[in-house]
Design a protein around this motif. Structure first.
Motif, short mmCIF file in Angstrom:
data_model
loop_
_atom_site.label_atom_id
_atom_site.label_comp_id
_atom_site.label_asym_id
_atom_site.label_seq_id
_atom_site.Cartn_x
_atom_site.Cartn_y
_atom_site.Cartn_z
N GLY A 53 0.85 -1.19 0.00
CA GLY A 53 0.00 0.00 0.00
C GLY A 53 0.88 1.23 0.00
N ASN A 54 0.26 2.38 0.13
CA ASN A 54 0.98 3.66 0.10
C ASN A 54 1.36 4.09 1.51
OD1 ASN A 54 0.52 3.74 -2.69
ND2 ASN A 54 -1.44 4.76 -2.40
N VAL A 55 2.47 4.84 1.60
CA VAL A 55 2.93 5.39 2.87
C VAL A 55 3.00 6.91 2.73
CG1 VAL A 55 4.83 5.50 4.53
CG2 VAL A 55 4.25 3.32 3.44
N ALA A 63 13.52 0.34 6.03
CA ALA A 63 14.53 -0.72 5.95
C ALA A 63 13.91 -2.00 5.40
CB ALA A 63 15.15 -0.99 7.31
N GLY A 64 12.58 -2.03 5.25
CA GLY A 64 11.88 -3.21 4.78
C GLY A 64 11.42 -3.06 3.34
N LYS A 65 10.31 -3.74 3.01
CA LYS A 65 9.80 -3.76 1.64
C LYS A 65 8.48 -3.02 1.55
CE LYS A 65 8.45 -6.80 -2.12
NZ LYS A 65 8.25 -8.17 -2.60
N ILE A 66 8.37 -2.14 0.54
CA ILE A 66 7.13 -1.41 0.27
C ILE A 66 6.77 -1.59 -1.19
CG2 ILE A 66 5.99 0.83 0.17
CD1 ILE A 66 7.70 1.72 2.51
N THR A 67 5.53 -2.00 -1.44
CA THR A 67 4.99 -2.05 -2.78
C THR A 67 3.87 -1.03 -2.83
OG1 THR A 67 5.52 -4.40 -2.94
CG2 THR A 67 3.97 -3.53 -4.56
N GLY A 68 4.20 0.16 -3.33
CA GLY A 68 3.25 1.26 -3.36
C GLY A 68 3.99 2.58 -3.36
N LYS A 69 3.25 3.67 -3.36
CA LYS A 69 3.85 5.00 -3.37
C LYS A 69 4.27 5.42 -1.97
CE LYS A 69 1.13 6.56 -7.32
NZ LYS A 69 0.15 7.53 -7.80
N VAL A 70 5.37 6.18 -1.92
CA VAL A 70 5.85 6.74 -0.65
C VAL A 70 5.91 8.25 -0.82
CG1 VAL A 70 7.73 6.80 1.02
CG2 VAL A 70 7.22 4.67 -0.19
N ASN A 71 5.12 8.97 0.01
CA ASN A 71 5.06 10.43 -0.06
C ASN A 71 5.43 10.99 1.31
OD1 ASN A 71 4.45 13.12 -0.33
ND2 ASN A 71 2.46 12.78 -1.28
N VAL A 72 6.59 11.66 1.38
CA VAL A 72 7.11 12.19 2.63
C VAL A 72 7.34 13.69 2.46
CG1 VAL A 72 9.03 12.08 4.26
CG2 VAL A 72 8.16 9.98 3.22
N THR A 73 6.80 14.49 3.38
CA THR A 73 6.90 15.94 3.24
C THR A 73 8.26 16.50 3.64
OG1 THR A 73 5.90 16.25 5.42
CG2 THR A 73 4.43 16.33 3.50
N GLU A 74 9.02 15.79 4.46
CA GLU A 74 10.32 16.29 4.89
C GLU A 74 11.47 15.35 4.48
OE1 GLU A 74 11.09 19.27 6.10
OE2 GLU A 74 8.97 19.83 5.95
#
Length: 127
Positions: A53-55, A63-74
């Motif tokens: 999913g998205n983060v 440090a792990g696995k993400i399948t999805g979008k990553v949106n971080v403001t900082e």
């Protein structure tokens, strides 16, 4: 790391959450989440973590696995064990040697991109 109410949310190794998680405080993930994660503070995904999913967060350390979008403001940190299958968006990005990232990357914020017009009208009309 801004965490004004002092609470932390932990999803431990061996735990699995199906559904979306939204909080104003920190999230520490060592287990698996099938759904989106949203935090107004920091998301820390350990080596044993998996997100399908998205983060979305203010700050994140993966440090792990993400399948999805990553949106971080900082600040977004991809540790050497991170595996990202999806697009990244962040103001600041650190990628350690060994991290795997497959997707597009947008730095500096979406607002800045949206202010640039697609086609500027030309002052020179030679009709």
């Amino acid at each position: 790391m801004d965490n004004s109410n002092g609470t932390n949310n932990i999803i431990g190794e061996g735990s699995e959450l199906k559904g979306n998680l939204s909080t104003a405080s920190n999230i520490r993930l060592e287990g698996k989440v099938i759904g989106n994660i949203k935090s107004s503070s920091k998301v820390a995904c350990g080596e044993t973590s998996t997100v399908d999913g998205n983060v979305i967060a203010e700050n994140a350390e993966i440090a792990g696995k993400i399948t999805g979008k990553v949106n971080v403001t900082e600040l977004l940190i991809l540790k050497s064990s991170a595996v990202i299958q999806g697009d990244l968006s962040s103001k600041n990005l650190i990628i350690e040697s060994g991290a795997t990232f497959n997707g597009a990357c947008n730095m500096g914020g979406v607002e800045e991109e949206e202010t640039i017009p697609d086609n500027e009208p030309s002052d020179n009309n030679n009709d």
